[in-house]
Design a protein around this motif. Sequence first.
Motif, PDB file in Angstrom:
ATOM      1  N   TYR A   1     -21.571   2.228  15.154  1.00 45.87           N
ATOM      2  CA  TYR A   1     -20.146   2.340  14.814  1.00 45.87           C
ATOM      3  C   TYR A   1     -20.012   2.394  13.300  1.00 45.87           C
ATOM      4  O   TYR A   1     -20.571   1.544  12.602  1.00 45.87           O
ATOM      5  CB  TYR A   1     -19.412   1.118  15.378  1.00 45.87           C
ATOM      6  N   SER A   2     -19.288   3.380  12.798  1.00 43.62           N
ATOM      7  CA  SER A   2     -19.039   3.487  11.355  1.00 43.62           C
ATOM      8  C   SER A   2     -17.554   3.216  11.132  1.00 43.62           C
ATOM      9  O   SER A   2     -16.709   4.043  11.484  1.00 43.62           O
ATOM     10  CB  SER A   2     -19.421   4.895  10.877  1.00 43.62           C
ATOM     11  N   SER A   3     -17.243   2.049  10.588  1.00 49.27           N
ATOM     12  CA  SER A   3     -15.829   1.643  10.564  1.00 49.27           C
ATOM     13  C   SER A   3     -15.011   2.529   9.633  1.00 49.27           C
ATOM     14  O   SER A   3     -15.435   2.850   8.520  1.00 49.27           O
ATOM     15  CB  SER A   3     -15.682   0.163  10.169  1.00 49.27           C
ATOM     16  N   SER A   4     -13.817   2.892  10.131  1.00 52.06           N
ATOM     17  CA  SER A   4     -12.848   3.573   9.265  1.00 52.06           C
ATOM     18  C   SER A   4     -12.332   2.570   8.242  1.00 52.06           C
ATOM     19  O   SER A   4     -12.132   2.917   7.079  1.00 52.06           O
ATOM     20  CB  SER A   4     -11.655   4.071  10.084  1.00 52.06           C
TER      21      SER A   4
ATOM     22  N   SER B   1     -23.107  -0.314   4.807  1.00 46.91           N
ATOM     23  CA  SER B   1     -22.408  -1.589   5.025  1.00 46.91           C
ATOM     24  C   SER B   1     -21.245  -1.433   6.019  1.00 46.91           C
ATOM     25  O   SER B   1     -20.678  -2.420   6.470  1.00 46.91           O
ATOM     26  CB  SER B   1     -21.880  -2.156   3.704  1.00 46.91           C
ATOM     27  N   LEU B   2     -20.893  -0.181   6.337  1.00 47.51           N
ATOM     28  CA  LEU B   2     -19.817   0.064   7.316  1.00 47.51           C
ATOM     29  C   LEU B   2     -20.376   0.282   8.716  1.00 47.51           C
ATOM     30  O   LEU B   2     -19.620   0.498   9.664  1.00 47.51           O
ATOM     31  CB  LEU B   2     -19.002   1.301   6.916  1.00 47.51           C
ATOM     32  N   SER B   3     -21.717   0.272   8.834  1.00 44.52           N
ATOM     33  CA  SER B   3     -22.377   0.635  10.101  1.00 44.52           C
ATOM     34  C   SER B   3     -22.761  -0.605  10.910  1.00 44.52           C
ATOM     35  O   SER B   3     -23.326  -1.550  10.353  1.00 44.52           O
ATOM     36  CB  SER B   3     -23.657   1.421   9.828  1.00 44.52           C
TER      37      SER B   3
ATOM     38  N   ASN C   1     -11.865   9.309  10.836  1.00 47.41           N
ATOM     39  CA  ASN C   1     -12.231   8.654  12.097  1.00 47.41           C
ATOM     40  C   ASN C   1     -13.584   7.956  11.915  1.00 47.41           C
ATOM     41  O   ASN C   1     -13.999   7.695  10.782  1.00 47.41           O
ATOM     42  CB  ASN C   1     -12.216   9.658  13.261  1.00 47.41           C
ATOM     43  N   THR C   2     -14.263   7.677  13.022  1.00 47.67           N
ATOM     44  CA  THR C   2     -15.497   6.884  12.905  1.00 47.67           C
ATOM     45  C   THR C   2     -16.730   7.764  12.640  1.00 47.67           C
ATOM     46  O   THR C   2     -17.850   7.268  12.720  1.00 47.67           O
ATOM     47  CB  THR C   2     -15.718   6.056  14.193  1.00 47.67           C
TER      48      THR C   2
ATOM     49  N   THR D   1     -15.891  -7.862  12.034  1.00 48.67           N
ATOM     50  CA  THR D   1     -17.084  -7.155  12.530  1.00 48.67           C
ATOM     51  C   THR D   1     -18.034  -8.144  13.228  1.00 48.67           C
ATOM     52  O   THR D   1     -18.727  -7.763  14.169  1.00 48.67           O
ATOM     53  CB  THR D   1     -17.787  -6.363  11.402  1.00 48.67           C
ATOM     54  N   ASP D   2     -18.024  -9.393  12.807  1.00 53.26           N
ATOM     55  CA  ASP D   2     -18.780 -10.418  13.550  1.00 53.26           C
ATOM     56  C   ASP D   2     -18.242 -10.536  14.973  1.00 53.26           C
ATOM     57  O   ASP D   2     -18.992 -10.623  15.943  1.00 53.26           O
ATOM     58  CB  ASP D   2     -18.664 -11.790  12.879  1.00 53.26           C
TER      59      ASP D   2
END
Length: 439
Positions: free
Chosen positions: A72-75, A90-92, A162-163, A423-424
């Motif tokens: 998942y790659s956060s928007s 760090s977004l993954s 998007n992601t 994210t946790d």
Amino acid sequence: MSKLSRRSFGKLAAGTGASAVVGPMLVPFAIAQGAAKVVIVGGGAGGATVAHFVKTAAPNLDVTLIEANATYSSSFFSNLYLGGFRSLESLSHGYAGLRRLGIRVVHDYANAVDPKAKTVRTRGGRTYSYDRLVLSPGIDIKYDSIQGYSRDVARIMPHAYNTDAAQKRLLKQQLQSMRDGGTVAMVMPNNPFRCPPGPYERACMIAHYLKARKPKSKLVILDPKRSFSKQPVFTEAFDRHYKNIIELNLSTELDDFSVVSVNPKTKEIVTKAGKRVRADVANVIPQQRAGEIASKAGINDGDWCPVNAENFSSPKVPDIYVLGDAAIAAEMPKSAFSANSQAKVVAADIAAALAKKDKFEPRYRNTCWSLLAPDDNVKVGANYTPKGSKLDPSGSFVSQRGESADVRKQNYQESIAWYNSITDEMFAKTRPAAAGKKG
Ligand SMILES: Cc1cc2nc3c(=O)[nH]c(=O)nc-3n(C[C@H](O)[C@H](O)[C@H](O)COP(=O)(O)OP(=O)(O)OC[C@H]3O[C@@H](n4cnc5c(N)ncnc54)[C@H](O)[C@@H]3O)c2cc1C
């Protein structure tokens, strides 16, 4: 670790604060092993949180999470990547933590729902049956909302909204390879869209990058709207930090800066008002709609999905819940914070329904932080309570112009704590205990 009562779970469900709430220990709902199946489509801010919380609330539930991507790659926080404050890595986030809880995580694309047979089919040819189905597919981009734009053109004029990590990387690479003195254009979407302050935080982050690396360059914003979220503090930041860089074109009664067409060959953008911008880098953020599985399940009403405010179940199809950006949540903005807060209510509602127990009083919350410049961060938020078919906001707050540097810095620190915390929760991560802290 102390166990939480189910009542505490209801309180927890209100939302993610700046402090981490990881892997709540619950007095589990008594549901016989394998007695009920929950299928969740979409492993993002909404779906991953539902998976974590419903499995923790009722460990015997058979929980399947269907998510198209292995990572998942956060928007959310992707604008900070564009500004140079974070790496793309760090977004993954991966799904190992959810698997460890006993959730079946399937990387496949759900492409059909049969509400009568209560099954979901995937592109990979599998069929999953459910007692309760949760859809949190986020948004699809409406490529055809702008003449000349398409999925292919997005590889030249990225939306990065998007992601898809490749979209974010492309926009950043284009900024990096642009000459000093170039023009970046941002095409803003009309309401409603994912993360109301998101495009304006992005404008700040792009302008920050230009100011530091390519100070002769310009950022031209073309906006179909007359106003936008947190406008007073954003425009203050445009003036204070990016005076000769950002040109904001908001629509008025006389001038409509809705973009009617783009040309990927010349990178020319044309607005209704007749303004033409020849961009070196064009970030085109079109209109959006609920991810397509929503319409395949028949729970949408036009672009978005109506919900019952007390639990985000669909009023259109029984035993289906829809949350996050895909839902019309009245005044609740489309944000990761909102999706995470809704997810806890959905998880509690499903666990209680399947265990035939009383339901919790639902409460929702949202806060959206935006980074304007280093250590200069603003926020907006509110609590929401169901009232009839509406979600009634209360206790709302928004950052004001002229706030002290200390307040803005504290907001930034809060926002980082929130990113770690959400994210946790989404991915059931366990972080190493702080040094010197045991047990
Ligand atoms: C630039 C930007 C900045 C933002 N900043 C913030 C912020 O600071 N704070 C905040 O709270 N929010 C922010 N947001 C908004 C936030 O990212 C979204 O509101 C949130 O991710 C919505 O969660 P969701 O579960 O609805 O969708 P998502 O998190 O997008 O998850 C949807 C998931 O579903 C999967 N999926 C979709 N369809 C299928 C299918 N048919 N089969 C299998 N899988 C499928 C997708 O692959 C995706 O992983 C920002 C957004 C952007 C674009």
